[in-house]
Design a protein around this motif. Structure first.
Motif, PDB file in Angstrom:
ATOM      1  N   PHE A  35       0.829  -1.204   0.000  1.00  0.00           N
ATOM      2  CA  PHE A  35       0.000   0.000   0.000  1.00  0.00           C
ATOM      3  C   PHE A  35       0.865   1.257   0.000  1.00  0.00           C
ATOM      4  O   PHE A  35       0.647   2.175  -0.784  1.00  0.00           O
ATOM      5  CB  PHE A  35      -0.936  -0.030   1.218  1.00  0.00           C
ATOM      6  CG  PHE A  35      -1.851   1.143   1.296  1.00  0.00           C
ATOM      7  CD1 PHE A  35      -3.096   1.107   0.686  1.00  0.00           C
ATOM      8  CD2 PHE A  35      -1.492   2.293   1.983  1.00  0.00           C
ATOM      9  CE1 PHE A  35      -3.964   2.191   0.754  1.00  0.00           C
ATOM     10  CE2 PHE A  35      -2.341   3.382   2.058  1.00  0.00           C
ATOM     11  CZ  PHE A  35      -3.579   3.334   1.441  1.00  0.00           C
ATOM     12  N   ASN A  36       1.858   1.292   0.889  1.00  0.00           N
ATOM     13  CA  ASN A  36       2.702   2.488   1.003  1.00  0.00           C
ATOM     14  C   ASN A  36       3.534   2.710  -0.252  1.00  0.00           C
ATOM     15  O   ASN A  36       3.827   3.851  -0.614  1.00  0.00           O
ATOM     16  CB  ASN A  36       3.597   2.404   2.241  1.00  0.00           C
ATOM     17  CG  ASN A  36       2.795   2.600   3.509  1.00  0.00           C
ATOM     18  OD1 ASN A  36       1.805   3.319   3.526  1.00  0.00           O
ATOM     19  ND2 ASN A  36       3.217   1.945   4.582  1.00  0.00           N
ATOM     20  N   GLU A  37       3.910   1.639  -0.925  1.00  0.00           N
ATOM     21  CA  GLU A  37       4.638   1.751  -2.195  1.00  0.00           C
ATOM     22  C   GLU A  37       3.756   2.436  -3.239  1.00  0.00           C
ATOM     23  O   GLU A  37       4.186   3.355  -3.928  1.00  0.00           O
ATOM     24  CB  GLU A  37       5.024   0.342  -2.648  1.00  0.00           C
ATOM     25  CG  GLU A  37       5.708   0.217  -3.971  1.00  0.00           C
ATOM     26  CD  GLU A  37       5.964  -1.238  -4.341  1.00  0.00           C
ATOM     27  OE1 GLU A  37       6.409  -1.451  -5.481  1.00  0.00           O
ATOM     28  OE2 GLU A  37       5.719  -2.161  -3.535  1.00  0.00           O
ATOM     29  N   LEU A  38       2.502   1.982  -3.352  1.00  0.00           N
ATOM     30  CA  LEU A  38       1.565   2.606  -4.294  1.00  0.00           C
ATOM     31  C   LEU A  38       1.324   4.067  -3.941  1.00  0.00           C
ATOM     32  O   LEU A  38       1.291   4.930  -4.816  1.00  0.00           O
ATOM     33  CB  LEU A  38       0.231   1.857  -4.302  1.00  0.00           C
ATOM     34  CG  LEU A  38       0.200   0.524  -5.028  1.00  0.00           C
ATOM     35  CD1 LEU A  38      -1.127  -0.181  -4.784  1.00  0.00           C
ATOM     36  CD2 LEU A  38       0.446   0.721  -6.515  1.00  0.00           C
ATOM     37  N   LYS A  39       1.153   4.325  -2.663  1.00  0.00           N
ATOM     38  CA  LYS A  39       0.910   5.697  -2.204  1.00  0.00           C
ATOM     39  C   LYS A  39       2.057   6.621  -2.617  1.00  0.00           C
ATOM     40  O   LYS A  39       1.838   7.728  -3.102  1.00  0.00           O
ATOM     41  CB  LYS A  39       0.735   5.684  -0.680  1.00  0.00           C
ATOM     42  CG  LYS A  39       0.285   6.985  -0.093  1.00  0.00           C
ATOM     43  CD  LYS A  39       0.035   6.817   1.387  1.00  0.00           C
ATOM     44  CE  LYS A  39       0.829   7.865   2.067  1.00  0.00           C
ATOM     45  NZ  LYS A  39       1.165   7.798   3.397  1.00  0.00           N
ATOM     46  N   ALA A  40       3.291   6.142  -2.460  1.00  0.00           N
ATOM     47  CA  ALA A  40       4.464   6.947  -2.802  1.00  0.00           C
ATOM     48  C   ALA A  40       4.617   7.096  -4.316  1.00  0.00           C
ATOM     49  O   ALA A  40       4.833   8.203  -4.815  1.00  0.00           O
ATOM     50  CB  ALA A  40       5.722   6.318  -2.205  1.00  0.00           C
ATOM     51  N   VAL A  41       4.487   6.010  -5.034  1.00  0.00           N
ATOM     52  CA  VAL A  41       4.680   6.038  -6.489  1.00  0.00           C
ATOM     53  C   VAL A  41       3.642   6.930  -7.157  1.00  0.00           C
ATOM     54  O   VAL A  41       3.956   7.678  -8.083  1.00  0.00           O
ATOM     55  CB  VAL A  41       4.620   4.603  -7.066  1.00  0.00           C
ATOM     56  CG1 VAL A  41       4.477   4.600  -8.576  1.00  0.00           C
ATOM     57  CG2 VAL A  41       5.846   3.814  -6.659  1.00  0.00           C
ATOM     58  N   LEU A  42       2.400   6.841  -6.697  1.00  0.00           N
ATOM     59  CA  LEU A  42       1.315   7.603  -7.314  1.00  0.00           C
ATOM     60  C   LEU A  42       1.131   8.992  -6.698  1.00  0.00           C
ATOM     61  O   LEU A  42       0.330   9.782  -7.182  1.00  0.00           O
ATOM     62  CB  LEU A  42       0.010   6.801  -7.228  1.00  0.00           C
ATOM     63  CG  LEU A  42       0.059   5.452  -7.954  1.00  0.00           C
ATOM     64  CD1 LEU A  42      -1.179   4.632  -7.641  1.00  0.00           C
ATOM     65  CD2 LEU A  42       0.234   5.646  -9.449  1.00  0.00           C
ATOM     66  N   ASP A  43       1.860   9.268  -5.609  1.00  0.00           N
ATOM     67  CA  ASP A  43       1.835  10.565  -4.942  1.00  0.00           C
ATOM     68  C   ASP A  43       0.415  10.985  -4.575  1.00  0.00           C
ATOM     69  O   ASP A  43      -0.084  12.025  -5.010  1.00  0.00           O
ATOM     70  CB  ASP A  43       2.504  11.626  -5.825  1.00  0.00           C
ATOM     71  CG  ASP A  43       2.760  12.923  -5.070  1.00  0.00           C
ATOM     72  OD1 ASP A  43       2.902  12.869  -3.829  1.00  0.00           O
ATOM     73  OD2 ASP A  43       2.794  13.995  -5.718  1.00  0.00           O
TER      74      ASP A  43
END
Length: 102
Positions: A35-43
């Motif tokens: 989840f946190n990876e997606l949050k960071a990548v997609l800003d």
């Protein structure tokens, strides 16, 4: 030169949202993401991502697995076979609407 097909009815509204499209594009390559990876990548914010992931999960395009890595909560998002098929169909439909680019 052949005209593109403007049948926009074949564009999947679930995927077509900007953030949901980003999730599907990322997962099509990564298969699974935290989840946190997606949050960071997609800003994006946590709340916005949660809402959009729920829509993709309701459509059975992704699965959301909650667990722990040691004592730390971990949420993983994985594209489903149905989601992969829907994403391919979305890209094909979008390509027909856009037509060949020169």
């Amino acid at each position: 030169m052949a005209q593109p097909s403007y049948d926009i009815g074949k564009i999947d509204d679930v995927i077509h949202g900007r953030l949901r499209l980003g999730v599907m594009a990322y997962l099509a390559n990564a298969e699974v993401a935290d989840f946190n990876e997606l949050k960071a990548v997609l800003d994006v914010t946590q709340g916005n991502l949660s809402v959009q992931l729920r829509k993709l999960e309701d459509a059975a395009y992704v699965t959301i697995e909650k667990g722990y890595l040691g004592r730390k909560p971990r949420t993983q998002v994985r594209i489903t076979p149905q989601g992969r098929k829907a994403f391919a169909a979305y890209l094909e439909a979008l390509g027909r609407v856009i037509g060949p680019q020169t």
